[in-house]
Each structure stands twice: as C-alpha cells, then as structure tokens.
Design an enzyme around this catalytic site. Structure first.
Site, PDB file in Angstrom:
ATOM      1  N   LYS A  54     -19.800   2.563 -35.942  1.00  0.00           N
ATOM      2  CA  LYS A  54     -19.688   2.650 -34.483  1.00  0.00           C
ATOM      3  C   LYS A  54     -18.248   2.960 -34.075  1.00  0.00           C
ATOM      4  O   LYS A  54     -18.002   3.805 -33.214  1.00  0.00           O
ATOM      5  CB  LYS A  54     -20.142   1.325 -33.836  1.00  0.00           C
ATOM      6  CG  LYS A  54     -21.661   1.163 -33.817  1.00  0.00           C
ATOM      7  CD  LYS A  54     -22.102  -0.254 -33.455  1.00  0.00           C
ATOM      8  CE  LYS A  54     -23.623  -0.372 -33.592  1.00  0.00           C
ATOM      9  NZ  LYS A  54     -24.124  -1.749 -33.505  1.00  0.00           N
ATOM     10  N   GLN A  98     -22.182  -7.566 -32.046  1.00  0.00           N
ATOM     11  CA  GLN A  98     -23.124  -7.201 -33.108  1.00  0.00           C
ATOM     12  C   GLN A  98     -24.057  -8.380 -33.427  1.00  0.00           C
ATOM     13  O   GLN A  98     -23.614  -9.506 -33.614  1.00  0.00           O
ATOM     14  CB  GLN A  98     -22.346  -6.781 -34.370  1.00  0.00           C
ATOM     15  CG  GLN A  98     -23.206  -6.270 -35.508  1.00  0.00           C
ATOM     16  CD  GLN A  98     -23.889  -4.932 -35.212  1.00  0.00           C
ATOM     17  OE1 GLN A  98     -23.431  -4.133 -34.408  1.00  0.00           O
ATOM     18  NE2 GLN A  98     -25.014  -4.700 -35.867  1.00  0.00           N
ATOM     19  N   ASP A 121     -25.321  -2.368 -24.702  1.00  0.00           N
ATOM     20  CA  ASP A 121     -26.568  -2.593 -25.450  1.00  0.00           C
ATOM     21  C   ASP A 121     -27.769  -2.709 -24.511  1.00  0.00           C
ATOM     22  O   ASP A 121     -28.916  -2.587 -24.951  1.00  0.00           O
ATOM     23  CB  ASP A 121     -26.468  -3.916 -26.229  1.00  0.00           C
ATOM     24  CG  ASP A 121     -26.084  -3.731 -27.684  1.00  0.00           C
ATOM     25  OD1 ASP A 121     -26.484  -2.713 -28.278  1.00  0.00           O
ATOM     26  OD2 ASP A 121     -25.387  -4.611 -28.221  1.00  0.00           O
TER      27      ASP A 121
HETATM   28  N1  GUN Z   1     -27.911  -5.278 -34.682  1.00  0.00           N
HETATM   29  C1  GUN Z   1     -28.833  -4.364 -35.063  1.00  0.00           C
HETATM   30  N2  GUN Z   1     -29.027  -3.444 -34.089  1.00  0.00           N
HETATM   31  C2  GUN Z   1     -28.210  -3.788 -33.067  1.00  0.00           C
HETATM   32  C3  GUN Z   1     -27.942  -3.210 -31.794  1.00  0.00           C
HETATM   33  O1  GUN Z   1     -28.523  -2.199 -31.383  1.00  0.00           O
HETATM   34  N3  GUN Z   1     -27.017  -3.856 -31.036  1.00  0.00           N
HETATM   35  C4  GUN Z   1     -26.380  -4.985 -31.457  1.00  0.00           C
HETATM   36  N4  GUN Z   1     -25.512  -5.552 -30.626  1.00  0.00           N
HETATM   37  N5  GUN Z   1     -26.609  -5.542 -32.632  1.00  0.00           N
HETATM   38  C5  GUN Z   1     -27.509  -4.936 -33.435  1.00  0.00           C
END
Ligand code: GUN
Length: 296
Positions: A54, A98, A121
């Site tokens: 990311k 995350q 998100d």
């Molecule tokens: N863990 C797995 N997928 C995601 C996501 O799309 N966002 C976040 N914050 N954590 C994740």
C-alpha cells in the site's frame, strides 16, 4: 461458451494512472498533495506485505505515505491517541488501520475513532449508514473495485439479478448495497442459505466472497452470467502451493459470460481503489471537484 476474462490487473493499472494524473493536477494547480496514513499493529507477516504494498503504491501515485508500525502489545489508549493525532493532521487525508488487530484491541472502537471523512476503508459506522441510505460516503475498496469492473462490462446494471455469496462487513454487505444502488435485484446468500446452488443459478451477476477455496462449481452458474471472484485462498495441490478463488475457475469459465481470474482479478483493484478513495477524501477536504469515475 467460454467466458470473457475480466483483466483486473489492467483495469487497476488504468485506475492508478487516472489517480496519478489527478494527483499531479492537484499539486500543480492547488499545491496540495494527498496523504495516506497506514497503521499496522504487530507483526502479522501477511499484513506486513499488504502494508508495504500500500505504501509503495501510494508513493507511485504521487501521494504522501505515512507508515506507523506499532508493537503488538500497544495499548488501546496509545492507538487511539495516534488516531486522534492523524485525525487532526491536515496533511493526512486518509487513515487505514490494518486488520486484523491483536486480540486485546477492540476493532470496532478503533475503527469508529477514525474521522469518517478520512476513513478510506469505509468501515466507520457513519460511512456504513451513509452507504445504506444512498448518501455520499467513503466506500469499502474491494466492493468499489468490483462495482467499477461490473459497470465497465455491463454499462447499466439496472434490473439485473445479483447474488452476493458472503455477508462480511468488508465485502458482502457493502457489495450488496452498491448493487442495490445501481438498481439490481440483490440477494445476499451465505453458508447457511438453503439450496445455495439454486439461488446462485438465478444470478446474472454472481459475486463470490465467502473465503472458501473453489466452493462454487460451474453448474451453479447461469449460462452467460458475470462471475466476480473475491476469494484469495492459498492451497496446496499436488505438492505445489497455489492461489485459488472462491469459484472453481475452469468449470465456471466454461459457462459464464465473463469472469474475474484469481490471481489478477479483484485483488489488484483493492489497492487501486484505496488510492482512489484517498484522492476523493483529499478533494472533499479541500472543497474541490471529485475525480470522475473513481467513486460509487
Ligand atoms: N485486512 C485485510 N483487508 C483489509 C482492508 O481492506 N482494510 C484493512 N484496514 N485491513 C484489511
């Protein structure tokens, strides 16, 4: 029939290019650089890979990336204090914590402490409510990516029968809301659904987001349907490690009109949509026009 393969890698590259172009214009015309803060608590290896990826993509799009790595035993108070700081930092337009978080931390509390306007998100209860009532919100990245690919393939989705298999807060439920917003007739199915095969066979659009390797075989798919496979499952077959989706690719591709492969389908769209959401949040924060085609 052999399905058209929807190339998520190519689609995501186009989204990223559009984001980068818009970011360059923002910098040039307004002197603003969008910023994304990613918070990782602990050392889950899969999460570390995602967070690194990311950060790299954020910088490649011309945006600022702020990574915050915290020890696994970080207290809830310390994590909330960091989020408060990021909420009040004008250089940060998007915040992502995350998941999963270590067990001693209350994920709902943590997510709901993020400023909804920076919640890239789309997991904050305010954004969930806004999406459910058809108002402008931040939309979860994976379902947003699926919607973009579906709109591109079909043009209008109006009146189509959509079946979403999976009821998670991250994918299943927001996916269903987005499809409803585009005037599909939507069914949310799950592992307890009675006669799941029959329900799936009604779908013009079948979204598989259950997290079970190859659970959906080709004879559950209506001829000509569009199959969106959200699953990313690591399995071992004939002594080799392999990534597979939630649908049985070969048999489904033989019946479907279009299908997303695994890997190279939905997966690459998630990060591309995270970048799009960060740009959208930045534009909204500054009262500027939102990028076209990058929001729901
Ligand atoms: N863990 C797995 N997928 C995601 C996501 O799309 N966002 C976040 N914050 N954590 C994740």
């Amino acid at each position: 029939m052999s399905a058209k393969v929807i190339d998520g890698k190519e689609f995501a590259a186009n989204v990223r290019a559009k984001v980068a172009e818009h970011v360059a214009r923002l910098k040039e015309a307004n002197g603003i650089t969008p910023g994304l803060a990613v918070v990782l608590v602990g050392e889950d290896p899969a999460s570390e890979v995602y967070v690194r990826s990311k950060g790299k993509s954020t910088v490649e799009a011309g945006m600022n990336s702020y990574e915050h790595k915290l020890d696994a035993d970080t207290s809830e108070a310390d994590l909330l204090a960091l989020i408060d700081k990021l909420n009040n930092d004008p250089a940060v337009h998007g915040i992502l914590v995350q998941l999963p978080l270590p067990g001693h931390l209350n994920s709902d509390l943590v997510i709901n402490s993020i400023d909804p306007a920076k919640d890239v998100d789309g997991f904050h209860i305010s954004n969930v409510g806004l999406l459910g009532t058809g108002q402008k919100s931040m939309v979860p990245c994976t379902p947003l990516g699926c919607l973009m690919m579906l709109r591109d393939h079909h043009g209008s989705l109006s009146g189509l029968d959509a079946v979403v298999v999976g009821r998670s807060n991250i994918v299943g439920k927001p996916m269903a809301q987005l499809l409803l917003g585009d005037s599909c007739t939507v069914t949310i199915a799950h592992s307890r659904t009675k006669d799941l095969a029959e329900v799936c066979r009604r779908a013009d659009i079948l979204v598989a987001a259950v997290g079970r390797p190859e659970m959906i075989p080709g004879d559950w798919v209506k001829p000509g349907a569009t199959v969106i496979d959200v699953g990313i499952n690591r399995i071992e077959r004939d002594g080799k490690k392999k990534l597979v989706g939630d649908v049985e690719y070969e048999s489904c591709a033989a019946v479907a009109g279009a299908i997303t492969p695994v890997p190279g389908g939905v997966g690459p769209m998630t990060i591309a949509c995270l970048l799009a959401n960060t740009l959208t949040a930045c534009c909204r924060a500054n009262g500027l026009a939102e990028p076209e085609g990058l929001t729901a």
